[in-house]
Design an enzyme around this catalytic site. Structure first.
Site, mmCIF file in Angstrom:
data_model
loop_
_atom_site.group_PDB
_atom_site.id
_atom_site.type_symbol
_atom_site.label_atom_id
_atom_site.label_comp_id
_atom_site.label_asym_id
_atom_site.label_seq_id
_atom_site.Cartn_x
_atom_site.Cartn_y
_atom_site.Cartn_z
ATOM 1 N N LYS A 78 0.855 -1.189 0.000
ATOM 2 C CA LYS A 78 0.000 0.000 0.000
ATOM 3 C C LYS A 78 0.888 1.235 0.000
ATOM 4 O O LYS A 78 1.882 1.274 0.737
ATOM 5 C CB LYS A 78 -0.911 -0.036 1.237
ATOM 6 C CG LYS A 78 -1.929 1.092 1.311
ATOM 7 C CD LYS A 78 -2.816 0.964 2.554
ATOM 8 C CE LYS A 78 -3.909 2.029 2.582
ATOM 9 N NZ LYS A 78 -4.815 1.879 3.744
ATOM 10 N N SER A 158 -9.908 2.046 2.687
ATOM 11 C CA SER A 158 -8.989 2.779 1.846
ATOM 12 C C SER A 158 -7.976 1.877 1.130
ATOM 13 O O SER A 158 -7.389 2.295 0.144
ATOM 14 C CB SER A 158 -8.220 3.800 2.679
ATOM 15 O OG SER A 158 -7.377 3.133 3.625
ATOM 16 N N SER A 182 -10.346 -0.075 6.958
ATOM 17 C CA SER A 182 -9.705 -0.074 5.641
ATOM 18 C C SER A 182 -9.000 -1.348 5.208
ATOM 19 O O SER A 182 -8.566 -1.435 4.057
ATOM 20 C CB SER A 182 -8.693 1.066 5.563
ATOM 21 O OG SER A 182 -9.373 2.257 5.324
#
Ligand code: GLN
Length: 492
Positions: A78, A158, A182
């Site tokens: 990420k 997210s 998330s």
């Protein structure tokens, strides 16, 4: 060679150690899948040279019989994790083309275990969002579509890039972070497994901060065992994060497949929210039945402060965010928009660098922390947080061993459908997940079935602090009953 990318970490590890294929071949297979799937927008940076170099080193270690638990396994990271010498942006314009001079502890741990970096994954800007639509790099497209319908759907957020890339076989597993849901919400929306460990289990050092008392790193993977192997490598004590716990990391993978007989599972009545689709309710019922079949006992419980979790979260998280994001001032790194004086530089840089949702959070956060409002908002939200935690403490003190809930109130939704509506509609995606962050507990989302439209849905299991082991065993039992879910590869 594409079938190599369909292997679980466990199977790829076996193939690599038996030298049926090399780490270099495995990396190349992923790199060509990534190229064919650029339309999903899950990667914001591909690092093929990095991947080839790390794979070559992994091959040397494999040939010497020195393989680590993730030796030669290609993963995505990420874009919230700092990677030494590799651009890291938190998917915000304000970080511009920032290249960190250091590595996050979690990714460092993964490289030590032998993992190979394929690239950086798309996410919501500073991890604020539930659909990956606030990213400066544009939305990620969910590899899943409704049956007979080509409408592009969000992968959740997210960690939307992480979830989409794992579901589409564009990496064997990915790192993700979870401040209010998330990891678990995008995992649920893409048919993948995601675990947010207990606060303190993974080091936050080198992860771009959103809300420091809630942020926690964890993996998104294709099955429960892979998630266990990933978390085992990511977790561990780090003196560089004072909130990171100094406790040994159990063998999580050994917990997958272990018996869950005799475990007591709490079913909280407050998680039956108004307007929840019948299919989510039905999925929850199926989950309960599977666990009973596996020998668990169901216990009706009450977590009375559940309904206060989301409103309290939207005070605590923006408050911490407004403070954390004060460092982006155009002076030290990232974007700089010049002006005649220093205040003008701050204003112009921050106005140009932050997207609308991030600006909203900064405004809310600054307001709730300001003199005169602090007691009414921030300090009250902290008290509410204590009550939420106490609800869980009471049930985990001898009443139940884990709690079962749906992960999300709905399956994946079309790109634009909520982002263009009121922000509260988007915030409601996290009603079942934020409580866990507020209480600092571990939570795992495991795919449990498909909606009537053919979209994946997830069940969440919540555990005692630092009892990820029980969650892996229970998630393993759910996975065994539910099977695994893979999207059709329409994007190739
Ligand atoms: N959707 C929540 C938010 O926007 C949680 C995000 C997260 O867990 N990073 O704040």
């Amino acid at each position: 060679m594409t079938e190599l990318t369909a292997l679980s970490i466990a199977d790829a590890h076996a193939g690599l150690t038996r030298r049926e294929f090399t780490a270099r071949e495995l990396a190349e297979a992923y790199l060509s899948e990534m190229e064919a799937a650029r339309g999903l927008n899950s990667y914001v940076l591909e690092t093929p040279e990095h991947a080839r170099a790390q794979a070559a080193e992994a091959d040397v270690r494999l040939s010497r019989g020195e393989a680590g638990p993730l030796e030669g396994i290609p993963i995505g990271v990420k874009d919230l994790f700092c990677t030494d010498g590799v651009r890291t942006t938190a998917c915000s314009r304000i970080l511009g083309s920032f290249v960190p001079p250091y590595e996050s502890t979690v990714t460092e741990n993964l490289w030590k275990a032998g993992a190979v970096l394929l690239g950086k994954l798309n996410c919501d800007e500073f991890a604020m969002g539930s659909s990956n639509e606030t990213s400066a790099f544009g939305p990620v497209i969910n590899p899943w579509r409704r049956s007979g319908d080509e409408t592009p759907l969000v992968p959740g957020g997210s960690s939307g890039g992480s979830a989409a890339a794992v579901a589409a076989n564009l990496c064997a597993a990915a790192t993700a972070t979870d401040t209010g849901g998330s990891i678990r919400q995008p995992a649920a929306l893409t048919g993948t497994v995601g675990i947010k460990p207990t606060y303190g289990r993974c080091s936050r050092w080198g992860i771009v901060a959103f809300a420091s008392s809630l942020d926690q790193a964890g993996p998104i993977a294709r099955d429960v065992r892979d998630a266990a192997v990933m978390l085992g490598a990511m977790a561990g004590f780090d003196p560089k994060d004072s909130t990171c716990v100094d406790a040994p990391v159990p063998d999580y993978a050994a917990a997958v497949g272990a018996s869950v007989r005799g475990l007591r599972i709490g079913i909280p009545r407050e998680y039956r929210v108004e307007g929840m689709p019948a299919e989510v309710e039905a999925l929850w019922e199926r989950g309960k039945a599977w666990l009973v079949d596996a020998g668990c006992e169901l216990v009706d419980i009450s977590l009375p402060h559940t309904r206060t979790a989301l409103p309290a979260y939207y005070i605590v998280a923006p408050a911490e965010a407004s403070s954390n994001l004060a460092r982006y001032d155009g002076v030290r790194y990232g974007l700089r928009v010049g002006a005649d004086d220093i205040v003008g530089l701050y204003e112009k840089t921050r106005a140009a660098g932050f997207g609308a949702e991030v600006r909203r959070r900064i405004l809310i956060g600054t307001y709730v922390l300001s003199a005169g409002y602090y007691d009414a908002y921030y300090s009250r939200a902290q008290k509410v947080r204590t009550l939420i935690k106490r609800d869980f403490d009471q049930v985990f003190d001898g009443v139940v061993d884990a709690v079962l809930t749906p992960t999300t109130p709905s399956p994946a939704f079309p790109v634009g459908s909520k982002a263009n509506a009121s922000p509260v509609e988007m915030y409601l995606q996290d009603v079942f997940t934020v409580t866990v962050n507020m209480a600092g507990l571990p939570g795992i989302s495991v795919p449990a079935g498909l909606s009537g439209d053919g979209l994946p849905l997830g069940l969440q299991l919540i555990g005692r602090p630092f009892d990820e082991t029980t969650l892996f065993s229970l998630a393993g039992a759910v996975e065994k009953a539910a099977g695994r879910f893979t999207p059709k590869a329409w994007w190739r």
